[in-house]
Design a protein around this motif. Structure first.
Motif, PDB file in Angstrom:
ATOM      1  N   THR A   1      -7.655  -7.521  -7.696  1.00 51.04           N
ATOM      2  CA  THR A   1      -7.527  -7.269  -9.137  1.00 51.04           C
ATOM      3  C   THR A   1      -8.691  -7.894  -9.891  1.00 51.04           C
TER       4      THR A   1
ATOM      5  N   TYR B   1      -7.301  -3.797  -0.503  1.00 52.54           N
ATOM      6  CA  TYR B   1      -7.190  -2.578  -1.295  1.00 52.54           C
ATOM      7  C   TYR B   1      -6.394  -1.509  -0.543  1.00 52.54           C
TER       8      TYR B   1
ATOM      9  N   THR C   1     -12.412   4.798  -8.799  1.00 59.32           N
ATOM     10  CA  THR C   1     -12.909   5.793  -7.847  1.00 59.32           C
ATOM     11  C   THR C   1     -13.760   5.108  -6.780  1.00 59.32           C
TER      12      THR C   1
ATOM     13  N   ALA D   1       0.815  -1.220   0.000  1.00 56.40           N
ATOM     14  CA  ALA D   1       0.000   0.000   0.000  1.00 56.40           C
ATOM     15  C   ALA D   1       0.844   1.263   0.000  1.00 56.40           C
TER      16      ALA D   1
ATOM     17  N   GLN E   1      -9.362   7.386  -4.547  1.00 56.70           N
ATOM     18  CA  GLN E   1      -8.947   6.289  -5.416  1.00 56.70           C
ATOM     19  C   GLN E   1      -8.727   5.007  -4.612  1.00 56.70           C
ATOM     20  N   ILE E   2      -9.177   3.889  -5.172  1.00 55.55           N
ATOM     21  CA  ILE E   2      -8.990   2.579  -4.560  1.00 55.55           C
ATOM     22  C   ILE E   2      -8.135   1.731  -5.498  1.00 55.55           C
ATOM     23  N   ARG E   3      -7.043   1.190  -4.959  1.00 50.75           N
ATOM     24  CA  ARG E   3      -6.087   0.429  -5.751  1.00 50.75           C
ATOM     25  C   ARG E   3      -6.041  -1.016  -5.272  1.00 50.75           C
TER      26      ARG E   3
ATOM     27  N   LEU F   1      -6.415   2.661  -0.127  1.00 54.84           N
ATOM     28  CA  LEU F   1      -7.277   3.822  -0.327  1.00 54.84           C
ATOM     29  C   LEU F   1      -6.453   5.088  -0.206  1.00 54.84           C
ATOM     30  N   THR F   2      -6.435   5.884  -1.277  1.00 56.61           N
ATOM     31  CA  THR F   2      -5.733   7.168  -1.284  1.00 56.61           C
ATOM     32  C   THR F   2      -6.669   8.214  -1.851  1.00 56.61           C
TER      33      THR F   2
ATOM     34  N   TYR G   1     -16.436   1.950  -6.989  1.00 53.87           N
ATOM     35  CA  TYR G   1     -16.392   0.823  -6.060  1.00 53.87           C
ATOM     36  C   TYR G   1     -17.743   0.655  -5.366  1.00 53.87           C
TER      37      TYR G   1
ATOM     38  N   SER H   1      -6.223  -1.579 -12.479  1.00 58.84           N
ATOM     39  CA  SER H   1      -5.966  -0.147 -12.271  1.00 58.84           C
ATOM     40  C   SER H   1      -6.847   0.409 -11.158  1.00 58.84           C
ATOM     41  N   PRO H   2      -6.433   1.518 -10.549  1.00 65.13           N
ATOM     42  CA  PRO H   2      -7.256   2.142  -9.508  1.00 65.13           C
ATOM     43  C   PRO H   2      -8.611   2.570 -10.054  1.00 65.13           C
TER      44      PRO H   2
END
Length: 258
Positions: free
Chosen positions: A171, A156, A180, A141, A162-164, A158-159, A184, A177-178
């Motif tokens: 995945t 995941y 929003t 992360a 954005q959620i990655r 969280l930034t 989500y 890819s991230p």
């Protein structure tokens, strides 16, 4: 008898639902991220991970040598889980606090100590799991908030908004890819809106209203070392009490500010 990974999957679903039910106001309206556990509280969690209770739990881990001592890290992180309130309402926090995780090892075996605060706010060691899933997710992360969707074993980062994805299950869930937070929300609403507490699906007796039948991915979940139901209930209860205490403190602060 269910395999340990499946046991953890079932407990994860119950815990995530329970936390969502008690945390009705996790932050400001429209807040994207969870209400984060403070550094002071995480320091207390680290102390609990080194407590006699924690060492007693670690002592139950078999390594083939009775003289092998456990080593516990000073690096503790809060683990957050998908908030059922977010499934219903995109303005709710994406995730809520679940437990704190502290890496440990014994005889070369990677372990994780789970801690949570009790009703008085004192952090307690409540379980030990094999593996270092949480530590790997925190590393991946790179400083972002880490949360899990335990029903499918996804992790995941969280930034901002954005959620990655952090692991294979994530995945598969959202793509490589991230995305929003809004995107989500659409995904989890589709997955779980008919499975939340109070729905027909929940009334049929499925734990917490979530589908717990699927097996957890092999690269995602730690095996529980201590597999007692009592330990899982304790973790749920302590985390719920923590949020009740935080919410009462927040309400008092708001009243005083008026």
């Amino acid at each position: 008898m269910p395999r340990p990974k499946n046991i953890l999957l079932r407990l994860s679903a119950v815990l995530a639902v329970g936390l969502g039910l008690v945390l009705t106001v996790g932050g400001a309206a429209g807040a994207a991220g969870p209400e984060l556990v403070s550094s002071d509280e995480l320091s207390k969690a680290t102390t609990a991970a080194h407590s006699p209770t924690a060492l007693g739990l670690l002592g139950k881990v078999s390594t083939g040598s009775a003289k092998t001592a456990a080593t516990v890290s000073q690096d503790t992180h809060g683990v957050y889980a998908l908030n059922p309130a977010f499934v219903r309402d995109a303005s709710a926090p994406v995730a809520t606090f679940w437990y704190a995780a502290t890496p440990a090892s014994k005889g070369g075996q990677a372990l994780t100590v789970y801690t949570a605060p009790d009703q008085a706010g004192a952090w307690q060691a409540v379980n030990v799991a094999s593996g270092n899933t949480e530590a790997r997710m925190f590393a991946a992360a790179r400083g972002a908030v880490v949360f899990t969707e335990p029903q499918i074993g996804a992790w995941y980062a969280l930034t901002g908004t954005q959620i990655r994805p952090l692991n294979t299950s994530a995945t598969k869930s959202i793509g490589p890819s991230p995305i929003t937070i809004a995107a989500y929300n659409e995904l989890v609403s589709t997955r779980y809106s008919d499975k939340l507490p109070g729905t027909h699906y929940s009334d049929q007796g499925v734990a917490g209203g979530y589908d717990t039948a699927a097996a957890a991915p092999t690269d995602t979940y730690n095996d529980l070392i201590l597999r007692s139901t009592a330990g899982a209930i304790a973790l749920l209860g302590l985390a719920c009490l923590y949020h009740r205490r935080v919410n009462r403190r927040s309400a008092a602060t708001l009243r005083n500010a008026r």
